[in-house]
Design a protein around this motif. Structure first.
Motif, PDB file in Angstrom:
ATOM      1  N   ILE A 164      73.612   1.361  61.713  1.00  0.00           N
ATOM      2  CA  ILE A 164      72.861   0.154  61.179  1.00  0.00           C
ATOM      3  C   ILE A 164      73.425  -0.009  59.621  1.00  0.00           C
ATOM      4  O   ILE A 164      73.105  -1.103  59.327  1.00  0.00           O
ATOM      5  CB  ILE A 164      71.181   0.389  61.108  1.00  0.00           C
ATOM      6  CG1 ILE A 164      70.831  -1.004  61.118  1.00  0.00           C
ATOM      7  CG2 ILE A 164      70.761   1.289  59.940  1.00  0.00           C
ATOM      8  CD1 ILE A 164      71.030  -1.772  62.288  1.00  0.00           C
ATOM      9  N   CYS A 165      73.492   1.056  58.888  1.00  0.00           N
ATOM     10  CA  CYS A 165      73.999   0.739  57.358  1.00  0.00           C
ATOM     11  C   CYS A 165      75.500  -0.020  57.776  1.00  0.00           C
ATOM     12  O   CYS A 165      75.654  -1.126  56.791  1.00  0.00           O
ATOM     13  CB  CYS A 165      74.351   2.052  57.063  1.00  0.00           C
ATOM     14  SG  CYS A 165      72.772   2.709  56.237  1.00  0.00           S
ATOM     15  N   ASP A 166      76.268   0.323  58.458  1.00  0.00           N
ATOM     16  CA  ASP A 166      77.450  -0.452  58.677  1.00  0.00           C
ATOM     17  C   ASP A 166      77.265  -1.775  59.341  1.00  0.00           C
ATOM     18  O   ASP A 166      77.852  -2.631  58.817  1.00  0.00           O
ATOM     19  CB  ASP A 166      78.355   0.304  59.780  1.00  0.00           C
ATOM     20  CG  ASP A 166      79.135   1.852  59.067  1.00  0.00           C
ATOM     21  OD1 ASP A 166      78.910   1.976  57.677  1.00  0.00           O
ATOM     22  OD2 ASP A 166      79.376   2.536  59.964  1.00  0.00           O
ATOM     23  N   VAL A 167      76.539  -1.936  60.009  1.00  0.00           N
ATOM     24  CA  VAL A 167      76.105  -3.235  60.531  1.00  0.00           C
ATOM     25  C   VAL A 167      75.775  -4.125  59.650  1.00  0.00           C
ATOM     26  O   VAL A 167      76.135  -5.461  59.491  1.00  0.00           O
ATOM     27  CB  VAL A 167      75.331  -3.054  61.976  1.00  0.00           C
ATOM     28  CG1 VAL A 167      74.829  -4.418  62.409  1.00  0.00           C
ATOM     29  CG2 VAL A 167      75.843  -2.408  63.034  1.00  0.00           C
ATOM     30  N   LEU A 168      74.733  -3.897  58.993  1.00  0.00           N
ATOM     31  CA  LEU A 168      74.103  -4.665  57.979  1.00  0.00           C
ATOM     32  C   LEU A 168      74.896  -4.697  56.675  1.00  0.00           C
ATOM     33  O   LEU A 168      74.771  -5.846  55.958  1.00  0.00           O
ATOM     34  CB  LEU A 168      72.565  -4.150  57.786  1.00  0.00           C
ATOM     35  CG  LEU A 168      71.649  -4.482  58.695  1.00  0.00           C
ATOM     36  CD1 LEU A 168      70.438  -3.454  58.218  1.00  0.00           C
ATOM     37  CD2 LEU A 168      71.447  -5.715  59.034  1.00  0.00           C
ATOM     38  N   GLY A 169      75.675  -4.053  56.409  1.00  0.00           N
ATOM     39  CA  GLY A 169      76.305  -3.939  55.239  1.00  0.00           C
ATOM     40  C   GLY A 169      75.641  -3.189  53.992  1.00  0.00           C
ATOM     41  O   GLY A 169      75.834  -3.620  53.012  1.00  0.00           O
ATOM     42  N   VAL A 170      74.952  -2.172  54.393  1.00  0.00           N
ATOM     43  CA  VAL A 170      74.106  -1.281  53.208  1.00  0.00           C
ATOM     44  C   VAL A 170      74.945  -0.052  52.998  1.00  0.00           C
ATOM     45  O   VAL A 170      75.391   0.840  53.848  1.00  0.00           O
ATOM     46  CB  VAL A 170      72.783  -0.840  53.783  1.00  0.00           C
ATOM     47  CG1 VAL A 170      72.075   0.033  52.932  1.00  0.00           C
ATOM     48  CG2 VAL A 170      71.786  -2.126  53.948  1.00  0.00           C
ATOM     49  N   LEU A 191      71.461  -7.222  47.170  1.00  0.00           N
ATOM     50  CA  LEU A 191      72.708  -6.890  47.938  1.00  0.00           C
ATOM     51  C   LEU A 191      73.237  -8.170  48.467  1.00  0.00           C
ATOM     52  O   LEU A 191      74.406  -8.392  48.416  1.00  0.00           O
ATOM     53  CB  LEU A 191      72.133  -5.906  49.218  1.00  0.00           C
ATOM     54  CG  LEU A 191      73.077  -4.905  49.761  1.00  0.00           C
ATOM     55  CD1 LEU A 191      73.891  -4.194  48.419  1.00  0.00           C
ATOM     56  CD2 LEU A 191      72.601  -4.326  50.697  1.00  0.00           C
ATOM     57  N   ALA A 192      72.346  -9.268  48.803  1.00  0.00           N
ATOM     58  CA  ALA A 192      72.499 -10.400  49.609  1.00  0.00           C
ATOM     59  C   ALA A 192      73.555 -11.199  48.585  1.00  0.00           C
ATOM     60  O   ALA A 192      74.455 -12.017  48.856  1.00  0.00           O
ATOM     61  CB  ALA A 192      71.491 -11.192  50.331  1.00  0.00           C
ATOM     62  N   GLU A 193      73.002 -11.325  47.302  1.00  0.00           N
ATOM     63  CA  GLU A 193      73.711 -11.971  46.420  1.00  0.00           C
ATOM     64  C   GLU A 193      74.963 -11.795  46.094  1.00  0.00           C
ATOM     65  O   GLU A 193      75.879 -12.538  45.828  1.00  0.00           O
ATOM     66  CB  GLU A 193      72.820 -12.072  44.996  1.00  0.00           C
ATOM     67  CG  GLU A 193      71.523 -12.931  45.022  1.00  0.00           C
ATOM     68  CD  GLU A 193      71.774 -14.170  45.551  1.00  0.00           C
ATOM     69  OE1 GLU A 193      72.798 -14.877  44.510  1.00  0.00           O
ATOM     70  OE2 GLU A 193      71.188 -14.767  46.204  1.00  0.00           O
ATOM     71  N   VAL A 194      75.229 -10.401  46.199  1.00  0.00           N
ATOM     72  CA  VAL A 194      76.692  -9.686  45.848  1.00  0.00           C
ATOM     73  C   VAL A 194      77.777 -10.575  46.921  1.00  0.00           C
ATOM     74  O   VAL A 194      78.717 -10.663  46.901  1.00  0.00           O
ATOM     75  CB  VAL A 194      76.895  -8.482  45.948  1.00  0.00           C
ATOM     76  CG1 VAL A 194      78.117  -7.802  45.776  1.00  0.00           C
ATOM     77  CG2 VAL A 194      76.078  -7.594  44.882  1.00  0.00           C
ATOM     78  N   ARG A 195      77.147 -10.789  48.217  1.00  0.00           N
ATOM     79  CA  ARG A 195      77.867 -11.250  49.136  1.00  0.00           C
ATOM     80  C   ARG A 195      77.877 -12.610  49.429  1.00  0.00           C
ATOM     81  O   ARG A 195      78.539 -13.483  50.188  1.00  0.00           O
ATOM     82  CB  ARG A 195      77.207 -10.684  50.695  1.00  0.00           C
ATOM     83  CG  ARG A 195      77.686  -9.111  50.711  1.00  0.00           C
ATOM     84  CD  ARG A 195      76.811  -8.675  51.732  1.00  0.00           C
ATOM     85  NE  ARG A 195      77.298  -7.236  52.165  1.00  0.00           N
ATOM     86  CZ  ARG A 195      77.214  -6.078  51.320  1.00  0.00           C
ATOM     87  NH1 ARG A 195      76.600  -6.195  50.106  1.00  0.00           N
ATOM     88  NH2 ARG A 195      77.607  -4.885  51.677  1.00  0.00           N
ATOM     89  N   GLY A 220      78.997 -16.073  49.030  1.00  0.00           N
ATOM     90  CA  GLY A 220      80.296 -16.681  48.715  1.00  0.00           C
ATOM     91  C   GLY A 220      81.428 -15.882  48.578  1.00  0.00           C
ATOM     92  O   GLY A 220      82.615 -16.112  48.771  1.00  0.00           O
ATOM     93  N   THR A 221      81.221 -14.372  48.707  1.00  0.00           N
ATOM     94  CA  THR A 221      82.233 -13.201  49.168  1.00  0.00           C
ATOM     95  C   THR A 221      81.855 -12.639  50.216  1.00  0.00           C
ATOM     96  O   THR A 221      81.544 -11.365  49.934  1.00  0.00           O
ATOM     97  CB  THR A 221      82.365 -12.585  47.718  1.00  0.00           C
ATOM     98  OG1 THR A 221      81.338 -12.106  47.215  1.00  0.00           O
ATOM     99  CG2 THR A 221      82.975 -13.553  46.819  1.00  0.00           C
ATOM    100  N   PRO A 222      81.742 -13.268  51.425  1.00  0.00           N
ATOM    101  CA  PRO A 222      81.360 -12.370  52.763  1.00  0.00           C
ATOM    102  C   PRO A 222      82.251 -10.976  52.951  1.00  0.00           C
ATOM    103  O   PRO A 222      83.317 -11.198  52.823  1.00  0.00           O
ATOM    104  CB  PRO A 222      81.584 -13.233  53.822  1.00  0.00           C
ATOM    105  CG  PRO A 222      82.567 -14.413  53.374  1.00  0.00           C
ATOM    106  CD  PRO A 222      82.281 -14.450  51.991  1.00  0.00           C
ATOM    107  N   GLN A 223      81.750 -10.111  53.438  1.00  0.00           N
ATOM    108  CA  GLN A 223      82.307  -8.752  53.610  1.00  0.00           C
ATOM    109  C   GLN A 223      82.542  -8.357  55.212  1.00  0.00           C
ATOM    110  O   GLN A 223      82.578  -7.348  55.433  1.00  0.00           O
ATOM    111  CB  GLN A 223      81.848  -7.788  52.823  1.00  0.00           C
ATOM    112  CG  GLN A 223      81.818  -7.935  51.379  1.00  0.00           C
ATOM    113  CD  GLN A 223      81.156  -7.154  50.321  1.00  0.00           C
ATOM    114  OE1 GLN A 223      80.800  -5.781  50.981  1.00  0.00           O
ATOM    115  NE2 GLN A 223      80.813  -7.414  49.198  1.00  0.00           N
ATOM    116  N   GLY A 224      82.185  -9.178  55.996  1.00  0.00           N
ATOM    117  CA  GLY A 224      82.206  -9.010  57.374  1.00  0.00           C
ATOM    118  C   GLY A 224      81.152  -8.289  58.044  1.00  0.00           C
ATOM    119  O   GLY A 224      81.024  -7.931  59.235  1.00  0.00           O
TER     120      GLY A 224
END
Length: 424
Positions: free
Chosen positions: A163-169, A217-221, A223-227
């Motif tokens: 779930i970390c990988d799926v969400l990006g945590v 965490l969302a703010e980091v992404r 404009g710069t999505p990480q998949g």
């Protein structure tokens, strides 16, 4: 959670006569956690819909539960019909699992765009190799033989890593959100009103802290999505538009807790049940292709999500011979329905070959478990890898110790011993 109807699920109702409430208190008693099913049977056999002394209605029958969850007059919004919404946890109440249509439908569509069909039809299956590799790595870290706690060593880390990988945590932040997650789901474990108040305060604080962490965490992404899914939720402006910040946080917390807690119990409950039925385990080892059937029966017999206490009647609703009165909380006992003899023949028997597999282990209706495809894949791979590699594995203690939470049921630890590990 602050949005659950009173009383707190783990806090017994006092001053009751020998009624459904008395039996319900037996269910809440931790002494019955290892085997709650005789208590469920007593409740269900007395009446599939019953009113508790505090005014809530408990639904234990299979057909009756389907009526409830498909009736639009019974709301999934715990704040429905209330004027006193002060104190509701903002990080949870906007999640689609706590919304009714049309809000529910929009939020679920916005989330599904990044998780499944039609936009990401192959996404879940694409995780198969990663799940298998994670399971293999965890098993490789076991001692060569001896005893270990399967929850700590395997059932917990596997779904959490996924779930970390799926969400990006980030994996390194897992201890932080584990603590938050445990605090958020802790209120049902209360045994006194004082403990309920304390646990609720801690849950509210954890929700706020987790929400702030995810927003950052969302703010980091942005404009710069990480998949990852979080990137998708933050950056997508599809047909339904973009989620609000509160909606994004609510959805992410819901998915994080769901992937963090229920699948852990699903793997642990499944392993325990198979070890209790060595003949079924032998058949599974001889024919691994039967795993999907075995999994569905495991989920029917020992579902992690036992009871959902969040429904509210928006008006009087007749279910069978009982009228659920307007404004009343409605508790759904999925685990009782999964053993309803009116629907399942010989319901207490573990039978992977049974023809009727339409269990309610993943819920039903519009709120059927969003993460079911991922949970199915994770659990099937986890159990297949575990029992194909461990030699002469057996239980150290049966029943094992159980967590206090009566709503999300699973062992707090599951000690096993084994003689060796085969190569993958």
């Amino acid at each position: 959670m602050s949005t659950s109807p009173e009383p707190r699920p783990g806090c017994p109702i006092t001053g009751a006569s020998p009624t459904a409430t008395t039996v319900w208190n037996e269910f809440l008693d931790h002494d019955n956690r290892a085997d709650p099913y005789p208590v469920y049977a007593r409740l269900r056999d007395a009446a599939p819909v019953q009113r508790l002394d505090d005014g809530a209605f408990l639904v234990t029958g299979y057909d009756e539960i389907l009526e409830v969850v498909h009736d639009p007059r019974i709301s999934s919004n715990p704040l429905a019909g209330r004027d006193d919404t002060e104190g509701a946890a903002p990080g949870l109440t906007s999640a689609f699992v706590m919304q009714d249509p049309p809000e529910h439908d929009r939020l679920r569509r916005q989330t599904m765009r990044h998780f499944g069909p039609p936009h990401h039809a192959g996404y879940i299956d694409s995780l198969r190799d990663d799940i298998t590799q994670t399971a293999t790595t965890l098993i490789d870290a076991f001692p060569a033989s001896g005893t270990l706690d399967l929850v700590e060593a395997f059932a917990y880390p596997l779904p959490v890593m996924m779930i970390c990988d799926v969400l990006g945590v980030p994996h390194e932040d897992e201890p932080r959100f584990h603590a938050w997650s445990m605090a958020i789901i802790a209120p049902p474990e209360a045994t006194t009103p004082e403990e309920a108040e304390r646990l609720q305060a801690e849950a509210s604080r954890a929700t706020s802290e987790l929400g702030a962490y995810l927003a950052q965490l969302a703010e980091v992404r942005r404009g710069t999505p990480q998949g990852d899914l979080l990137s998708g939720l933050v950056n997508d402006t599809g047909p339904d538009g973009a989620m609000s910040t509160s909606e994004m946080i609510s959805t992410t917390i819901m998915l994080l807790i769901g992937g963090h807690e229920t699948t852990v119990n699903m793997i642990a409950n499944g392993a325990l049940t198979l070890l209790r039925h060595p003949e079924a385990l032998d058949r599974l080892r001889a024919d691994p292709s039967t795993m999907p059937l075995v999994f569905e029966e495991l989920l029917r017999l020992e579902p992690p999500a036992q009871v959902t206490p969040k429904y509210i009647a928006l008006e009087d609703v007749r279910i069978g011979d009982v009228t659920i009165t307007k404004g009343s909380p409605v508790w759904i006992a999925w685990a009782a329905a999964n053993r309803d003899p009116r629907h399942f023949a010989d319901p207490d028997r573990f039978d992977p070959e049974r023809e009727n597999r339409d269990h309610l282990g993943f819920g039903a209706g519009i709120h059927a478990c969003f993460g079911a495809p991922l949970a199915r894949l994770e659990t099937q791979i986890a159990l297949a890898e575990l029992f194909s590699r461990l030699e002469n594995v057996r239980l150290v203690e049966d029943p094992p110790p159980y967590r206090r939470n009566p709503l999300l049921r699973g062992p707090s630890r599951l000690d096993i011993t084994f003689d060796g590990i085969k190569a993958p």
